[in-house]
Motif scaffolding. Structure first.
Motif, PDB file in Angstrom:
ATOM      1  N   GLN A 258      11.225  62.932  33.964  1.00  0.00           N
ATOM      2  CA  GLN A 258      11.351  64.367  34.195  1.00  0.00           C
ATOM      3  C   GLN A 258      12.454  65.003  33.347  1.00  0.00           C
ATOM      4  O   GLN A 258      12.237  66.016  32.693  1.00  0.00           O
ATOM      5  CB  GLN A 258      11.629  64.635  35.690  1.00  0.00           C
ATOM      6  N   GLY A 259      13.634  64.401  33.348  1.00  0.00           N
ATOM      7  CA  GLY A 259      14.767  65.036  32.681  1.00  0.00           C
ATOM      8  C   GLY A 259      15.314  64.300  31.477  1.00  0.00           C
ATOM      9  O   GLY A 259      16.327  64.703  30.909  1.00  0.00           O
ATOM     10  N   GLY A 260      14.635  63.220  31.057  1.00  0.00           N
ATOM     11  CA  GLY A 260      15.199  62.404  30.000  1.00  0.00           C
ATOM     12  C   GLY A 260      14.754  62.761  28.592  1.00  0.00           C
ATOM     13  O   GLY A 260      15.177  62.106  27.636  1.00  0.00           O
ATOM     14  N   THR A 261      13.955  63.811  28.471  1.00  0.00           N
ATOM     15  CA  THR A 261      13.434  64.162  27.150  1.00  0.00           C
ATOM     16  C   THR A 261      14.558  64.514  26.169  1.00  0.00           C
ATOM     17  O   THR A 261      14.520  64.130  25.000  1.00  0.00           O
ATOM     18  CB  THR A 261      12.448  65.335  27.259  1.00  0.00           C
ATOM     19  N   GLU A 262      15.568  65.219  26.639  1.00  0.00           N
ATOM     20  CA  GLU A 262      16.681  65.586  25.761  1.00  0.00           C
ATOM     21  C   GLU A 262      17.416  64.356  25.258  1.00  0.00           C
ATOM     22  O   GLU A 262      17.846  64.306  24.096  1.00  0.00           O
ATOM     23  CB  GLU A 262      17.651  66.514  26.488  1.00  0.00           C
ATOM     24  N   ASP A 263      17.549  63.354  26.113  1.00  0.00           N
ATOM     25  CA  ASP A 263      18.195  62.113  25.674  1.00  0.00           C
ATOM     26  C   ASP A 263      17.389  61.453  24.563  1.00  0.00           C
ATOM     27  O   ASP A 263      17.964  60.919  23.599  1.00  0.00           O
ATOM     28  CB  ASP A 263      18.346  61.146  26.852  1.00  0.00           C
ATOM     29  N   LEU A 264      16.070  61.471  24.676  1.00  0.00           N
ATOM     30  CA  LEU A 264      15.230  60.876  23.634  1.00  0.00           C
ATOM     31  C   LEU A 264      15.351  61.663  22.335  1.00  0.00           C
ATOM     32  O   LEU A 264      15.392  61.078  21.244  1.00  0.00           O
ATOM     33  CB  LEU A 264      13.773  60.834  24.095  1.00  0.00           C
ATOM     34  N   GLU A 265      15.412  62.993  22.436  1.00  0.00           N
ATOM     35  CA  GLU A 265      15.613  63.820  21.248  1.00  0.00           C
ATOM     36  C   GLU A 265      16.944  63.483  20.585  1.00  0.00           C
ATOM     37  O   GLU A 265      17.031  63.356  19.352  1.00  0.00           O
ATOM     38  CB  GLU A 265      15.588  65.306  21.636  1.00  0.00           C
ATOM     39  N   ASN A 266      17.977  63.343  21.400  1.00  0.00           N
ATOM     40  CA  ASN A 266      19.300  63.034  20.861  1.00  0.00           C
ATOM     41  C   ASN A 266      19.340  61.649  20.231  1.00  0.00           C
ATOM     42  O   ASN A 266      20.048  61.425  19.236  1.00  0.00           O
ATOM     43  CB  ASN A 266      20.355  63.130  21.969  1.00  0.00           C
ATOM     44  N   ALA A 267      18.583  60.713  20.795  1.00  0.00           N
ATOM     45  CA  ALA A 267      18.519  59.373  20.207  1.00  0.00           C
ATOM     46  C   ALA A 267      17.903  59.440  18.811  1.00  0.00           C
ATOM     47  O   ALA A 267      18.452  58.881  17.849  1.00  0.00           O
ATOM     48  CB  ALA A 267      17.706  58.439  21.105  1.00  0.00           C
ATOM     49  N   LEU A 268      16.791  60.138  18.668  1.00  0.00           N
ATOM     50  CA  LEU A 268      16.147  60.245  17.349  1.00  0.00           C
ATOM     51  C   LEU A 268      17.023  61.014  16.365  1.00  0.00           C
ATOM     52  O   LEU A 268      16.971  60.762  15.154  1.00  0.00           O
ATOM     53  CB  LEU A 268      14.784  60.927  17.477  1.00  0.00           C
ATOM     54  N   ALA A 269      17.831  61.936  16.870  1.00  0.00           N
ATOM     55  CA  ALA A 269      18.705  62.720  15.991  1.00  0.00           C
ATOM     56  C   ALA A 269      19.789  61.858  15.350  1.00  0.00           C
ATOM     57  O   ALA A 269      20.395  62.271  14.354  1.00  0.00           O
ATOM     58  CB  ALA A 269      19.339  63.871  16.766  1.00  0.00           C
ATOM     59  N   LEU A 270      20.040  60.671  15.896  1.00  0.00           N
ATOM     60  CA  LEU A 270      21.041  59.774  15.317  1.00  0.00           C
ATOM     61  C   LEU A 270      20.539  59.098  14.043  1.00  0.00           C
ATOM     62  O   LEU A 270      21.341  58.564  13.268  1.00  0.00           O
ATOM     63  CB  LEU A 270      21.429  58.690  16.329  1.00  0.00           C
ATOM     64  N   LEU A 271      19.243  59.126  13.818  1.00  0.00           N
ATOM     65  CA  LEU A 271      18.673  58.426  12.667  1.00  0.00           C
ATOM     66  C   LEU A 271      19.031  59.138  11.368  1.00  0.00           C
ATOM     67  O   LEU A 271      18.817  60.335  11.225  1.00  0.00           O
ATOM     68  CB  LEU A 271      17.154  58.332  12.795  1.00  0.00           C
ATOM     69  N   ARG A 272      19.558  58.369  10.411  1.00  0.00           N
ATOM     70  CA  ARG A 272      19.827  58.895   9.073  1.00  0.00           C
ATOM     71  C   ARG A 272      18.874  58.300   8.051  1.00  0.00           C
ATOM     72  O   ARG A 272      18.897  58.644   6.882  1.00  0.00           O
ATOM     73  CB  ARG A 272      21.274  58.564   8.672  1.00  0.00           C
TER      74      ARG A 272
END
Length: 263
Positions: A128-142
């Motif tokens: 329900q509320g973890g989508t932002e965490d997944l977005e932030n995880a992918l944002a770490l990729l360089r």
């Protein structure tokens, strides 16, 4: 005592840690270690110690150069450089302590991979509320893990990282596609971001096809299929039956796209 960099928000909106960070989700970088001189070898040794903690000096010497293993003297010189460049933690202990049962960093030393794991684990556990965490995880990729370098000791952990990244991108694409108010643009970004890391990930091509199908974007569907087929030819890959079935469905447009080929 050497202090770490001041914390500041990164692209994922997460504060950078005070302690040194080893960044492997892209080209290898280590806080305080430059790319000049022996910097690349020192950074590689630091990354090895981080992903393979508790290893002996003999292991490190061989892992750093399997063909011509480092001498103990060379290893100790590089270890001293790590200690000099990273300094000490607020508790006074060196960020790379003298070994008791193998070489390991102080617990404060972290990595973008560890932050990715924390965010992805939290996000996957909360539908329900973890989508932002997944977005932030992918944002770490360089870029791809260890991009631009080929370390034999990193092969297994690199594959683990890629697998976890693909799972995270897939879950995020599905979450953005489903529900009463799907965000197909965000779903597409997640799928394509994952494909930048592993262009052979069939599950992400299925996500991409479903996204374009759901959007009524025939050109997008055909683009996804064409790219997948090109990759399959390049790597001599046989497509999974569920992928072949989905291709037939979206080209014939015979059924509603919901959940098709998501397995």
């Amino acid at each position: 005592m050497a202090d770490g960099p001041a914390p500041e928000p990164d692209e994922a909106g997460v504060e950078q840690p005070l302690a040194p960070e080893i960044s492997v989700l892209g080209p290898l970088t280590v806080s305080g270690i430059t790319h000049s001189g022996h910097g690349p070898k020192v950074a590689a040794l630091a990354a090895l110690i981080h992903v393979r903690p508790g290893r002996t000096a003999e292991f490190l010497c061989t892992a750093m150069d399997p063909v011509n293993p480092w001498s103990t003297r060379t290893l100790q010189t590089r270890l001293s450089e790590i200690r000099s460049r990273l300094g000490a933690a607020p508790d006074g202990q060196p960020y790379l302590p003298r070994p008791k049962h193998g070489y390991s960093f102080h617990p404060d030393v972290t990595s973008d991979w560890r932050r990715f794991q924390d965010l992805a684990t939290r996000g996957l556990a909360d539908p329900q509320g973890g989508t932002e965490d997944l977005e932030n995880a992918l944002a770490l990729l360089r870029g791809k893990p260890f991009e631009g370098r080929d370390f034999s000791w990193a092969d297994a952990v690199q594959q683990e990282m890629i697998s976890r990244i693909i799972d995270t991108a897939h879950t995020l694409a599905v979450r953005h596609t489903e529900g009463d108010q799907p965000d197909l643009d965000a779903a597409r970004r997640a799928a394509l971001r994952g494909l930048e890391i592993d262009e052979t990930a069939e599950v992400l091509y299925r996500d991409w096809m479903n996204i374009e199908w759901g959007a009524g974007n025939t050109a997008g569907v055909r683009k996804a299929i064409a790219r997948l087929q090109q990759v399959a030819r390049t790597y001599d890959i046989s497509l999974e039956p569920v992928t072949e079935q989905l291709i037939d469905l979206v080209l014939a447009d015979r059924t509603a796209p919901s959940r098709a080929g998501r397995a």
